[in-house]
Design a protein around this motif. Sequence first.
Motif, PDB file in Angstrom:
ATOM      1  N   HIS A  76       0.860  -1.193   0.000  1.00 43.47           N
ATOM      2  CA  HIS A  76       0.000   0.000   0.000  1.00 43.47           C
ATOM      3  C   HIS A  76       0.891   1.236   0.000  1.00 43.47           C
ATOM      4  O   HIS A  76       1.843   1.338   0.773  1.00 43.47           O
ATOM      5  N   ILE A  77       0.591   2.174  -0.900  1.00 45.56           N
ATOM      6  CA  ILE A  77       1.394   3.393  -1.006  1.00 45.56           C
ATOM      7  C   ILE A  77       0.653   4.597  -0.429  1.00 45.56           C
ATOM      8  O   ILE A  77       1.171   5.303   0.427  1.00 45.56           O
ATOM      9  N   ALA A  78      -0.563   4.826  -0.903  1.00 41.95           N
ATOM     10  CA  ALA A  78      -1.334   5.995  -0.456  1.00 41.95           C
ATOM     11  C   ALA A  78      -2.793   5.797  -0.828  1.00 41.95           C
ATOM     12  O   ALA A  78      -3.118   4.980  -1.690  1.00 41.95           O
ATOM     13  N   HIS A  79      -3.658   6.560  -0.188  1.00 42.72           N
ATOM     14  CA  HIS A  79      -5.075   6.518  -0.555  1.00 42.72           C
ATOM     15  C   HIS A  79      -5.746   7.844  -0.214  1.00 42.72           C
ATOM     16  O   HIS A  79      -5.227   8.636   0.573  1.00 42.72           O
ATOM     17  N   ARG A  80      -6.889   8.048  -0.838  1.00 39.17           N
ATOM     18  CA  ARG A  80      -7.724   9.202  -0.518  1.00 39.17           C
ATOM     19  C   ARG A  80      -9.165   8.824  -0.827  1.00 39.17           C
ATOM     20  O   ARG A  80      -9.429   7.950  -1.644  1.00 39.17           O
ATOM     21  N   THR A  81     -10.083   9.505  -0.171  1.00 40.67           N
ATOM     22  CA  THR A  81     -11.509   9.314  -0.421  1.00 40.67           C
ATOM     23  C   THR A  81     -12.091  10.661  -0.793  1.00 40.67           C
ATOM     24  O   THR A  81     -11.854  11.663  -0.113  1.00 40.67           O
ATOM     25  N   LEU A  82     -12.830  10.677  -1.879  1.00 39.86           N
ATOM     26  CA  LEU A  82     -13.468  11.896  -2.364  1.00 39.86           C
ATOM     27  C   LEU A  82     -14.979  11.773  -2.186  1.00 39.86           C
ATOM     28  O   LEU A  82     -15.525  10.677  -2.280  1.00 39.86           O
ATOM     29  N   ASN A  83     -15.637  12.891  -1.971  1.00 42.62           N
ATOM     30  CA  ASN A  83     -17.094  12.927  -1.839  1.00 42.62           C
ATOM     31  C   ASN A  83     -17.647  13.877  -2.881  1.00 42.62           C
ATOM     32  O   ASN A  83     -17.194  15.022  -2.990  1.00 42.62           O
ATOM     33  N   SER A  84     -18.602  13.405  -3.650  1.00 42.56           N
ATOM     34  CA  SER A  84     -19.193  14.200  -4.722  1.00 42.56           C
ATOM     35  C   SER A  84     -19.888  15.442  -4.157  1.00 42.56           C
ATOM     36  O   SER A  84     -20.662  15.349  -3.202  1.00 42.56           O
ATOM     37  N   LEU A  85     -19.611  16.584  -4.757  1.00 43.95           N
ATOM     38  CA  LEU A  85     -20.285  17.813  -4.354  1.00 43.95           C
ATOM     39  C   LEU A  85     -21.737  17.828  -4.831  1.00 43.95           C
ATOM     40  O   LEU A  85     -22.603  18.365  -4.157  1.00 43.95           O
ATOM     41  N   GLY A  86     -21.992  17.236  -5.978  1.00 41.60           N
ATOM     42  CA  GLY A  86     -23.339  17.230  -6.535  1.00 41.60           C
ATOM     43  C   GLY A  86     -24.213  16.092  -6.035  1.00 41.60           C
ATOM     44  O   GLY A  86     -25.430  16.203  -6.037  1.00 41.60           O
ATOM     45  N   GLU A  87     -23.584  14.998  -5.612  1.00 43.49           N
ATOM     46  CA  GLU A  87     -24.308  13.832  -5.106  1.00 43.49           C
ATOM     47  C   GLU A  87     -23.643  13.392  -3.804  1.00 43.49           C
ATOM     48  O   GLU A  87     -22.758  12.555  -3.810  1.00 43.49           O
ATOM     49  N   PRO A  88     -24.047  13.961  -2.670  1.00 43.20           N
ATOM     50  CA  PRO A  88     -23.356  13.717  -1.409  1.00 43.20           C
ATOM     51  C   PRO A  88     -23.345  12.256  -0.947  1.00 43.20           C
ATOM     52  O   PRO A  88     -22.581  11.901  -0.067  1.00 43.20           O
TER      53      PRO A  88
END
Length: 115
Positions: A34-46
């Motif tokens: 495992h190197i890195a990760h991120r989680t994104l949340n849609s601005l238009g569809e929460p």
Amino acid sequence: MVTFVNKLTVHGDIEEFLAAKEKISAFMSAQPGHIAHRTLNSLGEPHVFIEIAEWLDAASHRAAVTSETFRELVGPLAALATPEPGLFRTVEEGPWRTPEGVARRSAAQEPAHAA
């Protein structure tokens, strides 16, 4: 290097989903490869999240997701969200810039004002 991308559409409680996902992220972050990760949340569809994780190779990712611990952790998440996962390879990558670098570059590209 491979990139894991997972679109998660939450149909349960979002706070409960985030708590379950946090446990999985902690486990995955400690796995070999495992190197890195991120989680994104849609601005238009929460209720839509995108998970992106960089792995050394597909075998490392496969070992992590086929472990008994991962299967135990992912159970509660499966009741809260529908996943659309996939492993990807990079075919093109552009330069990364910090916000400060982009701002300076933008200012430098602006025409000089005549006095």
